[in-house]
Design a protein around this motif. Structure first.
Motif, mmCIF file in Angstrom:
data_model
loop_
_atom_site.group_PDB
_atom_site.id
_atom_site.type_symbol
_atom_site.label_atom_id
_atom_site.label_comp_id
_atom_site.label_asym_id
_atom_site.label_seq_id
_atom_site.Cartn_x
_atom_site.Cartn_y
_atom_site.Cartn_z
ATOM 1 N N LEU A 75 -5.338 10.941 -2.383
ATOM 2 C CA LEU A 75 -5.940 9.648 -2.717
ATOM 3 C C LEU A 75 -6.734 9.105 -1.543
ATOM 4 C CD1 LEU A 75 -3.959 7.449 -1.137
ATOM 5 C CD2 LEU A 75 -2.542 7.827 -3.117
ATOM 6 N N SER A 115 0.998 3.414 -3.395
ATOM 7 C CA SER A 115 0.432 4.760 -3.208
ATOM 8 C C SER A 115 1.436 5.829 -3.620
ATOM 9 C CB SER A 115 0.020 4.978 -1.752
ATOM 10 O OG SER A 115 -1.068 4.154 -1.417
ATOM 11 N N LYS A 116 2.675 5.659 -3.204
ATOM 12 C CA LYS A 116 3.709 6.631 -3.561
ATOM 13 C C LYS A 116 3.901 6.673 -5.078
ATOM 14 C CE LYS A 116 8.490 7.959 -2.777
ATOM 15 N NZ LYS A 116 9.738 7.662 -2.063
ATOM 16 N N ILE A 172 -6.963 1.594 -3.859
ATOM 17 C CA ILE A 172 -6.239 2.863 -3.807
ATOM 18 C C ILE A 172 -6.813 3.688 -4.950
ATOM 19 C CG2 ILE A 172 -4.034 4.056 -3.875
ATOM 20 C CD1 ILE A 172 -2.667 1.396 -3.208
ATOM 21 N N LEU A 184 0.822 -1.209 0.000
ATOM 22 C CA LEU A 184 0.000 0.000 0.000
ATOM 23 C C LEU A 184 0.855 1.257 0.000
ATOM 24 C CD1 LEU A 184 -2.813 -1.064 2.477
ATOM 25 C CD2 LEU A 184 -3.118 -0.481 0.060
ATOM 26 N N GLN A 192 -1.020 14.167 -5.109
ATOM 27 C CA GLN A 192 -0.772 13.537 -3.812
ATOM 28 C C GLN A 192 -2.038 13.049 -3.111
ATOM 29 O OE1 GLN A 192 2.356 12.890 -2.378
ATOM 30 N NE2 GLN A 192 2.954 13.378 -4.469
ATOM 31 N N THR A 235 0.846 8.371 -6.789
ATOM 32 C CA THR A 235 0.791 9.827 -6.652
ATOM 33 C C THR A 235 1.855 10.497 -7.528
ATOM 34 O OG1 THR A 235 2.195 9.836 -4.674
ATOM 35 C CG2 THR A 235 -0.191 9.759 -4.322
ATOM 36 N N VAL A 284 -7.633 5.353 0.388
ATOM 37 C CA VAL A 284 -7.354 3.927 0.511
ATOM 38 C C VAL A 284 -8.519 3.325 1.283
ATOM 39 C CG1 VAL A 284 -5.792 2.174 1.437
ATOM 40 C CG2 VAL A 284 -4.867 4.307 0.500
ATOM 41 N N PRO A 343 -7.124 7.446 -6.649
ATOM 42 C CA PRO A 343 -6.684 8.840 -6.687
ATOM 43 C C PRO A 343 -7.878 9.772 -6.471
ATOM 44 C CG PRO A 343 -5.793 7.614 -8.531
ATOM 45 C CD PRO A 343 -6.819 6.738 -7.877
#
Length: 152
Positions: free
Chosen positions: A88, A76-77, A107, A72, A86, A80, A90, A109
């Motif tokens: 989002l 996620s990183k 996840i 995750l 940046q 983004t 979850v 955006p």
């Protein structure tokens, strides 16, 4: 090594894990796999699943739960960075609103408010945030998957 799915009914996610169902995989380890949702809420919507068929997240063995947490953060990183946004969400659904009975995280955006085509609820002004889910476009999926993978 993860155990094979133990289910009498075919599970779409187990089929993706086994490679019998097509998917746009963006992340994979011995314990988890991440791929684009086929009916995304928004461009770049990713699912992260354990490579063991367990319906309830609360019943996952620790090594799978830990691998999910790691995935995750990494995905996620990358997401983004790929979308230059940046923001989002979850989400984990357990039983309630769980369409596929296999533990998984979404996840998603958030809207990019820099765009004039995206809007949100601001104060009492109601504007659309989720325009509705749609079928994943193959050409866009290839592009987005490549963008995300290149940032992992």
């Amino acid at each position: 090594m993860p155990s094979k799915a133990q289910s009498l009914e075919p599970c779409a996610f187990c089929n993706i894990i086994e490679g019998t169902e097509p998917s746009y995989k963006i992340y994979e380890t011995d314990y988890v796999v991440g791929f684009l949702d086929i009916q995304p809420a928004r461009r770049g919507h990713v699912l992260i699943i354990p490579k063991v068929h367990i319906e309830l997240f609360s019943q996952l063995p620790e090594k799978y739960a830990a691998a999910l947490g790691d995935a995750l953060v990494k995905v996620s990183k990358a997401l983004t960075l790929a979308l230059d946004n940046q923001a989002l969400t979850v989400t984990l659904n357990q039983v309630y609103a769980q369409v596929v009975p296999h533990a998984h995280f979404h996840i998603v955006p958030a809207p990019d408010f820099r765009s004039t085509s995206t809007s949100a609820r601001v104060g009492n002004n109601k504007v659309e945030v989720f325009p509705g889910r749609h079928q994943l476009d193959d050409d866009d999926a290839i592009e987005v998957a490549k963008m995300i993978k290149s940032r992992l």
